[in-house]
Design an enzyme around this catalytic site. Structure first.
Site, PDB file in Angstrom:
ATOM      1  N   LYS A  34       0.838  -1.199   0.000  1.00  0.00           N
ATOM      2  CA  LYS A  34       0.000   0.000   0.000  1.00  0.00           C
ATOM      3  C   LYS A  34       0.878   1.256   0.000  1.00  0.00           C
ATOM      4  O   LYS A  34       2.083   1.190   0.230  1.00  0.00           O
ATOM      5  CB  LYS A  34      -0.910   0.000   1.237  1.00  0.00           C
ATOM      6  CG  LYS A  34      -0.156   0.081   2.565  1.00  0.00           C
ATOM      7  CD  LYS A  34      -1.107   0.033   3.740  1.00  0.00           C
ATOM      8  CE  LYS A  34      -0.337   0.131   5.063  1.00  0.00           C
ATOM      9  NZ  LYS A  34      -1.231   0.072   6.234  1.00  0.00           N
ATOM     10  N   TYR A 267      18.014  29.783   8.243  1.00  0.00           N
ATOM     11  CA  TYR A 267      16.894  30.582   8.724  1.00  0.00           C
ATOM     12  C   TYR A 267      16.834  30.609  10.247  1.00  0.00           C
ATOM     13  O   TYR A 267      17.095  29.605  10.913  1.00  0.00           O
ATOM     14  CB  TYR A 267      15.572  30.006   8.204  1.00  0.00           C
ATOM     15  CG  TYR A 267      15.314  30.224   6.738  1.00  0.00           C
ATOM     16  CD1 TYR A 267      15.033  31.490   6.241  1.00  0.00           C
ATOM     17  CD2 TYR A 267      15.319  29.154   5.852  1.00  0.00           C
ATOM     18  CE1 TYR A 267      14.777  31.687   4.891  1.00  0.00           C
ATOM     19  CE2 TYR A 267      15.058  29.336   4.501  1.00  0.00           C
ATOM     20  CZ  TYR A 267      14.790  30.612   4.028  1.00  0.00           C
ATOM     21  OH  TYR A 267      14.539  30.802   2.695  1.00  0.00           O
TER      22      TYR A 267
END
EC number: 5.1.1.1
Length: 380
Positions: A34, A267
């Site tokens: 899956k 950042y």
């Protein structure tokens, strides 16, 4: 379309090796493929399983099953999520995909299609009972009513009874597993009287490895097939050793900079250099499924050595401190985010620990953009 510099390598021999280990424990496996085979590529994985003689596979959605039928796969396909709509029911019936029936609505969708389009012909289905997951399935405490319902629904033919174990990897929750097994056994005993040929499936990867006496007719291994240790972080970790990670992820070094002592990187100024350091910028980031959670704590492998991430992981870049490198690192060199070869290779379990998640999510996330983004996929 976003074009990524990340390269995902899928090692098919490792996949075969893991499958053989699982089959040596229990031959009747129904590998779970899956979610695009946990990010590894459902077409590629299904082809290997077919070549290895696997005759039963479990997909997530009926759509995934239809994709495999279009590819020419003839194996028994179990759709774990069941039908969501009349179209799902149609695809399942027409293309011989066995749907998991887990509530009245999913049952009714199959019954309706059979009555309208098949003259009421019985459709093979799998029946799921909930023994403790609290997710999908008819209540295991009300199996008498379930049996009565199925007996009076000739449009379906129950060929498989399944459930899902909650925590077979955790020894402190063995009482929960025992309780689930007992519930499943009671329900099966009663349902078998009504449907004598019905088969069973209960265990996943840790269930197969830790509870071999409770497997049933089919086991549904998932993460172990792809090389993850389903017992990582538990007292049973040794039971999951020996599987080989099928996926490797690498990205190029795109820049090398010298950062002065006291300067920040990335950042938010979350990292300051304590001394002059050399920093390699890697062309991968959270747009590639590499979590921002790895900021200031993850590692990559370059030329067989590990280097720590400094600063925040960016959208398409991350930075690592290469000051103490004993070999020359140049622009264009490969940095492994997962794998890397040798004893210092980064394992899925390590990424999961740094991320605060499980190996399943690591693989799904890193591999999720295969086919959607222009990541390079290399089959080895």
């Amino acid at each position: 379309m976003y074009s990524s510099s990340v390269c995902i390598k899928i090692h098919l021999e490792r996949l075969r090796y893991n499958l053989r280990i699982l089959r040596s424990r229990y031959p009747n496996v129904m590998p779970v493929i899956k979610a695009n085979a946990y990010g590894h590529g459902i077409r590629v994985v299904a082809n290997v399983l077919r070549d290895e003689g696997v005759q039963h596979m479990a997909v997530g959605s009926i759509t995934e099953g239809f994709l495999l039928r279009q590819e020419g796969h003839q194996a028994f396909l179990l759709a774990l999520l069941g039908p969501f709509s009349e179209e799902d029911a149609r695809i399942a019936v027409v293309h011989n995909i066995t749907p998991v029936i887990h509530n009245i609505e999913s049952l009714q969708s199959i019954v309706h299609y059979s009555r309208v389009h098949q003259g009421g012909t019985a459709v093979p289905v799998a029946i799921k009972i909930d023994t403790g997951m609290g997710r999908l399935g008819f209540s295991s405490n009300d199996y008498i009513s379930l049996i009565d319902l199925l007996r009076h629904t000739p449009e379906v033919n129950p060929i498989l009874l399944l459930s899902h174990l909650v925590a077979p990897e955790i020894s402190s929750l063995d009482n929960v597993t025992h309780n689930q097994v007992e519930q499943f056994a009671r329900a099966y005993k009663a349902i078998k009287e009504a449907f004598p040929t019905i088969k069973t499936s209960l265990t996943n990867s840790p269930g197969l490895l830790a509870w071999p006496n409770y497997i049933g007719d089919f086991s549904r291994p998932g993460i172990a097939l792809y090389g993850g240790n389903p017992f990582y972080g538990t007292s049973r970790v040794s039971l999951g050793k020996g599987f080989l990670p099928v996926m490797e992820v690498e990205a190029p070094v795109v820049a090398i900079n010298t950062v002065s002592a006291g300067s920040s990187i990335g950042y938010g100024c979350t990292y300051y250099a304590k001394e002059d350091i050399r920093v390699a910028v890697i062309g991968a980031g959270y747009a590639d499924g590499y979590s921002r959670s790895f900021s200031n704590k993850g590692w990559v492998v370059i030329k067989g050595k590990r280097y720590r991430i400094v600063g925040r992981v960016c959208m398409q870049m991350l930075m690592v401190d290469i000051t103490n490198s004993h070999s020359k690192i140049s622009i264009g060199d490969k940095a492994f985010l997962l794998g890397g070869g040798g004893s210092l290779a980064i394992k899925p379990e390590e990424l999961a620990e740094w991320w605060g998640t499980i190996p399943h999510e690591v693989c799904c996330s890193l591999g999720s953009s295969i086919g959607a983004q222009q990541k390079q996929l290399v089959i080895i």
